[in-house]
Design a protein around this motif. Sequence first.
Motif, short mmCIF file in Angstrom:
data_model
loop_
_atom_site.label_atom_id
_atom_site.label_comp_id
_atom_site.label_asym_id
_atom_site.label_seq_id
_atom_site.Cartn_x
_atom_site.Cartn_y
_atom_site.Cartn_z
N ARG A 103 0.84 -1.21 0.00
CA ARG A 103 0.00 0.00 0.00
C ARG A 103 0.87 1.25 0.00
N SER A 212 -3.66 -3.62 -2.79
CA SER A 212 -3.19 -3.30 -1.44
C SER A 212 -4.36 -3.04 -0.50
N SER A 213 -5.45 -2.49 -1.02
CA SER A 213 -6.63 -2.26 -0.18
C SER A 213 -7.19 -3.57 0.36
#
Length: 310
Positions: A103, A212-213
């Motif tokens: 992220r 990444s979320s």
Amino acid sequence: MAVAGEGRKRQESSVGHSGADSALWTDVSEVLNGERTLWRAAERLVALALPHVEQTCVDLPLTMELNVDVVSRSIVRRAHDSLTAVTVAVNSPARASARVHLRAMAEDLIFVSWLCLLDKTVATEYLKRSARVEALRTVEAQLKFLPLAYHELATPLPELELLDPTDALVQARHELANLCRAQGWGKRGPSVRNMAVAAGLLPEYEFFYFLSSKAVHANLHEIARMVWGNEHTLKISSDPFVGVHADLAVVYGVWLFDKALGALANMFRPIEQLLKKQAYSIWLAMILVGAARNGKLPLLIHPEELGRRL
């Protein structure tokens, strides 16, 4: 890349040996013929990059100003720190969590690419005003939570030596909003997506931000793939997908690392030199090109997970 287990054990290499340093090729051969090739190659890449990152980030002329140069050097360091963390995590019992580091890598790539497009004076002013807002917001959050935390732990609140930031935060936000409006960004400033569009990184934003979320937010797909069982018992564990998670973190962590360094290579001579090294190209190719040529770039979801439901 391996499916759910131990990382790829062996991988074909099309790179020739002519004129190459014998120690490098001995190391390449050992990695190719050993276990967890992707992970070992990423470790070599991290080690190779470290001296160049040090040259970029250590013993610099003192400056009191937060500017594009300082922030860009910091992002070089952060990219290296994050990829280092990935390589450590995939070699630990917590390897399924290695993806969380992507992220910061994705956001830093987009942010610094956008930042370098700005007029230097505007960029410096944006950095200074943004940094002040973020610091004051941090003070605010801290002063709201810590008294509650100390109370819950039945402990007297110590002197935190921080003033109430409310008035200063209002003023700092006002100053930042004025700058953003003047640049046509709206009072809140550009979103990460808007930065990505301006920097020509929308595909990277849409893929890596989503990827990444999934790792850092509550996500039902990620939660559901931890649940396994048969007609008698149920087990909740990351183990069945742990190798998939680890390979994904390594491959896309290296991708983002290379993109970030590539975006800044023209600013910093040590980084430019790193990217031109034969060893760098070899390790990069082993991780990315090798996976791509084998049709094994990591998937976010696998067909067998869907079954016949969709």
